[in-house]
Enzyme design. Structure first.
Site, mmCIF file in Angstrom:
data_model
loop_
_atom_site.group_PDB
_atom_site.id
_atom_site.type_symbol
_atom_site.label_atom_id
_atom_site.label_comp_id
_atom_site.label_asym_id
_atom_site.label_seq_id
_atom_site.Cartn_x
_atom_site.Cartn_y
_atom_site.Cartn_z
ATOM 1 N N ILE A 160 0.825 -1.202 0.000
ATOM 2 C CA ILE A 160 0.000 0.000 0.000
ATOM 3 C C ILE A 160 0.860 1.254 0.000
ATOM 4 O O ILE A 160 0.586 2.224 -0.710
ATOM 5 C CB ILE A 160 -0.947 -0.001 1.208
ATOM 6 C CG1 ILE A 160 -1.926 -1.172 1.125
ATOM 7 C CG2 ILE A 160 -1.717 1.317 1.300
ATOM 8 C CD1 ILE A 160 -2.744 -1.371 2.389
ATOM 9 N N TYR A 190 -2.370 -7.594 17.691
ATOM 10 C CA TYR A 190 -2.552 -6.814 16.461
ATOM 11 C C TYR A 190 -3.801 -5.939 16.557
ATOM 12 O O TYR A 190 -3.751 -4.736 16.261
ATOM 13 C CB TYR A 190 -2.665 -7.748 15.255
ATOM 14 C CG TYR A 190 -2.927 -7.012 13.953
ATOM 15 C CD1 TYR A 190 -1.935 -6.243 13.369
ATOM 16 C CD2 TYR A 190 -4.172 -7.081 13.328
ATOM 17 C CE1 TYR A 190 -2.163 -5.555 12.185
ATOM 18 C CE2 TYR A 190 -4.412 -6.404 12.143
ATOM 19 C CZ TYR A 190 -3.407 -5.636 11.574
ATOM 20 O OH TYR A 190 -3.648 -4.951 10.413
#
Length: 331
Positions: free
Chosen positions: A57, A206
């Site tokens: 990205i 996470y």
């Protein structure tokens, strides 16, 4: 050949089945690519920093900004990979104002060195895109003793952002873009064991780090009221990037043969994964929008836990204690 004869032909049947399945897979793939940022903007004269910019990205974000004429600093841990990505982008976009600089978000010393060097080179910063991240890795620590996912995804960007706030305010209107995840909706800030010292679950760690991104964004937006500096968070979608490298299930031989092809239609390409980052960073209509959460180039509701003001203030205080952003940067 009659229809009956066609159905009796195994070769014809499987050719037809394969063609139909492939066509359907590509159709679903197109549907799952999400919103597109299609506005034409001229970013000449504006300065950007993108972390984790050598792949996925981040790389596609840099590529698009470079096409629009922006000056982009690629803040990366691996300089060799960064230079390779930079060369590709410069040759394609004909924009020579793309730079590689080392910035290891797992090292507060590295972050301070990056900021000090950047300030010697640039007097302005118009957009900071906190894109870098790690996901579901085995428990390990940053050089400063912070659990890696929390340390890179949140604490590293917290320090980087705070050290650059002076330039962002000076360059206003300016923007801070934090790449979070839908995983923040499953997150919980473990105030009793934030650093996962007592127990560690890679998925929970996470999700906690991604929730921390959104809490940080909202608290930062409040603290920046009246400065003409905005802060927003986003979910890029499920994107095929190197961030899944620690997920052994997707990286073994059998997954490559059977699992990945099944998931392929539902996963975004890196280019499409970058679209919401570009939208939040560049769209003129968002110049005064702050403290929000986006996905597929649209405003989305964030998880209730992300709106907890008390937790946001607690996290900010702990983050300040662990990173000491008010200390003088290394010159």
């Amino acid at each position: 050949m009659s229809l009956f004869a066609f159905l009796k032909s195994r070769t014809a049947f499987w050719l037809s089945f394969t063609g139909t399945t492939t066509g359907l897979a590509f159709f679903v793939k197109d549907l799952m690519q999400g919103g597109q940022f299609t506005k034409e903007t001229n970013e000449t004269g504006k300065v950007f920093i993108v972390t984790g910019a050598n792949t996925g990205i981040g790389k596609e974000t840099v590529r698009d900004i470079a096409k629009r004429g922006g000056t982009v600093y690629m803040a990366c841990r691996n300089l060799k990979k960064c230079e390779e990505a930079r060369e590709e982008i410069v040759l394609e976009t004909k924009n020579k104002y793309v730079y590689c600089r080392q910035c290891d978000l797992a090292s507060q010393e590295s972050i301070r060195h990056f900021v000090a060097a950047f300030k010697r080179e640039q007097e302005h910063l118009h957009v900071l895109i906190n894109n870098a991240g790690v996901m579901r890795c085995p428990r390990s620590l940053t050089s400063d003793g912070i659990e890696l996912q929390l340390g890179v995804n949140h604490m590293g960007h917290f320090l980087l952002t705070n050290l650059l706030l002076g330039l962002l305010k000076k360059s206003s209107p300016s923007r801070i873009v934090n790449v979070s995840s839908l995983a923040h909706t499953r997150g919980e800030i473990n105030t009793g064991d934030l650093n996962s010292d007592k127990s560690y679950d890679e998925g929970k760690a996470y999700s906690q780090s991604k929730l921390a991104n959104v809490l940080f964004t909202r608290e930062l937006a409040k603290r920046l009221e009246g400065t003409n500096v905005t802060a927003n968070a986003l979910h890029p979608g499920v994107v095929d990037t190197e961030i899944i490298r620690h997920m052994g299930f997707f990286n073994n031989f059998f997954a490559g043969l059977f699992v990945k092809p099944l998931f392929w239609p539902f996963v975004k390409t890196p280019r499409n994964g970058a679209q919401t980052s570009l939208y939040v960073a560049l769209d003129p209509e968002l110049e005064k929008v702050t403290g929000q959460y986006f996905s597929d180039c649209k405003l989305k509701e964030m998880a209730p836990a992300a709106t907890d003001t008390q937790t946001a203030k607690w996290l900010w205080a702990v983050s300040e204690k662990w990173t000491k952003p008010t200390m003088i940067t290394i010159q």
